[in-house]
Design a protein around this motif. Structure first.
Motif, PDB file in Angstrom:
ATOM      1  N   ARG A  78       0.851  -1.195   0.000  1.00  0.00           N
ATOM      2  CA  ARG A  78       0.000   0.000   0.000  1.00  0.00           C
ATOM      3  C   ARG A  78       0.881   1.238   0.000  1.00  0.00           C
ATOM      4  NH1 ARG A  78      -3.263   2.799   4.558  1.00  0.00           N
ATOM      5  NH2 ARG A  78      -1.942   1.540   5.889  1.00  0.00           N
ATOM      6  N   THR A  96      -0.029  -6.210 -10.251  1.00  0.00           N
ATOM      7  CA  THR A  96      -1.120  -5.298 -10.582  1.00  0.00           C
ATOM      8  C   THR A  96      -0.878  -3.981  -9.867  1.00  0.00           C
ATOM      9  OG1 THR A  96      -2.512  -6.068  -8.768  1.00  0.00           O
ATOM     10  CG2 THR A  96      -2.783  -7.166 -10.903  1.00  0.00           C
ATOM     11  N   ASP A  98      -2.940  -0.455  -8.954  1.00  0.00           N
ATOM     12  CA  ASP A  98      -4.250   0.194  -8.916  1.00  0.00           C
ATOM     13  C   ASP A  98      -4.215   1.458  -8.073  1.00  0.00           C
ATOM     14  OD1 ASP A  98      -6.051  -1.812 -10.221  1.00  0.00           O
ATOM     15  OD2 ASP A  98      -5.372  -3.084  -8.586  1.00  0.00           O
ATOM     16  N   GLY A 103      -7.623  -0.796  -5.692  1.00  0.00           N
ATOM     17  CA  GLY A 103      -6.778  -1.859  -5.164  1.00  0.00           C
ATOM     18  C   GLY A 103      -7.362  -2.478  -3.910  1.00  0.00           C
ATOM     19  N   ARG A 106     -10.266  -4.631  -4.957  1.00  0.00           N
ATOM     20  CA  ARG A 106      -9.797  -5.859  -5.612  1.00  0.00           C
ATOM     21  C   ARG A 106      -9.254  -6.862  -4.600  1.00  0.00           C
ATOM     22  NH1 ARG A 106      -6.019  -6.672 -10.819  1.00  0.00           N
ATOM     23  NH2 ARG A 106      -6.941  -4.684 -11.366  1.00  0.00           N
ATOM     24  N   TYR A 107      -8.514  -6.372  -3.613  1.00  0.00           N
ATOM     25  CA  TYR A 107      -7.825  -7.264  -2.684  1.00  0.00           C
ATOM     26  C   TYR A 107      -8.383  -7.230  -1.262  1.00  0.00           C
ATOM     27  CZ  TYR A 107      -4.567  -7.635  -6.528  1.00  0.00           C
ATOM     28  OH  TYR A 107      -4.013  -7.870  -7.757  1.00  0.00           O
TER      29      TYR A 107
END
Length: 134
Positions: A78, A96, A98, A103, A106-107
């Protein structure tokens, strides 16, 4: 008169340096580093022949993170303006890149408990009805 011009120039230069330090403020972004050092597969997705931990080590060495999460499914980094996911793919890694909100979305299943909320900001919502969360 010439001394005043030189003095004013030095003050202006000092001001520019202070402004740059304030704007950058130790914040680093992995975007340029990733684009330059890994193979682009598609928009926001890169690949490396190296394992996820090796890739994460390279990225973190060059770009200090706000936070990182290691899981069996990948490594998640992060930053103030990005979330990097480094996932195993074959013998290498899929990387990836983002924006923070994307992000996190997504995660979330991997980092939700660790990062606490959208973009990594801890949430303080404690309920919705009368008397809830008090």
């Amino acid at each position: 008169m010439k001394g005043h011009v030189i003095g004013a120039g030095l003050v202006a230069l000092f001001g520019v340096i202070v402004l740059l330090i304030a704007l950058l403020g130790g914040k680093t972004s992995p975007r340029g580093y990733i684009a330059k050092n890994y193979k682009k597969v598609s928009a926001g997705t890169y690949s490396s022949p190296k394992a996820p931990l090796a890739v994460a080590r390279e990225i973190v060495r060059r770009n200090r993170t706000k936070d990182r999460v290691y899981t069996p499914t990948g490594v998640f980094l992060r930053y103030h303006n990005a979330v990097v996911g480094i996932l195993p793919e074959g013998r290498g890694s899929k990387i990836t890149l983002d924006a923070p909100a994307r992000g996190y979305a997504r995660y979330h299943s991997h980092v939700g408990g660790s990062w606490g909320g959208s973009g990594g900001r801890a949430t303080s919502f404690r309920g919705g009805g009368p008397g809830e969360g008090k």
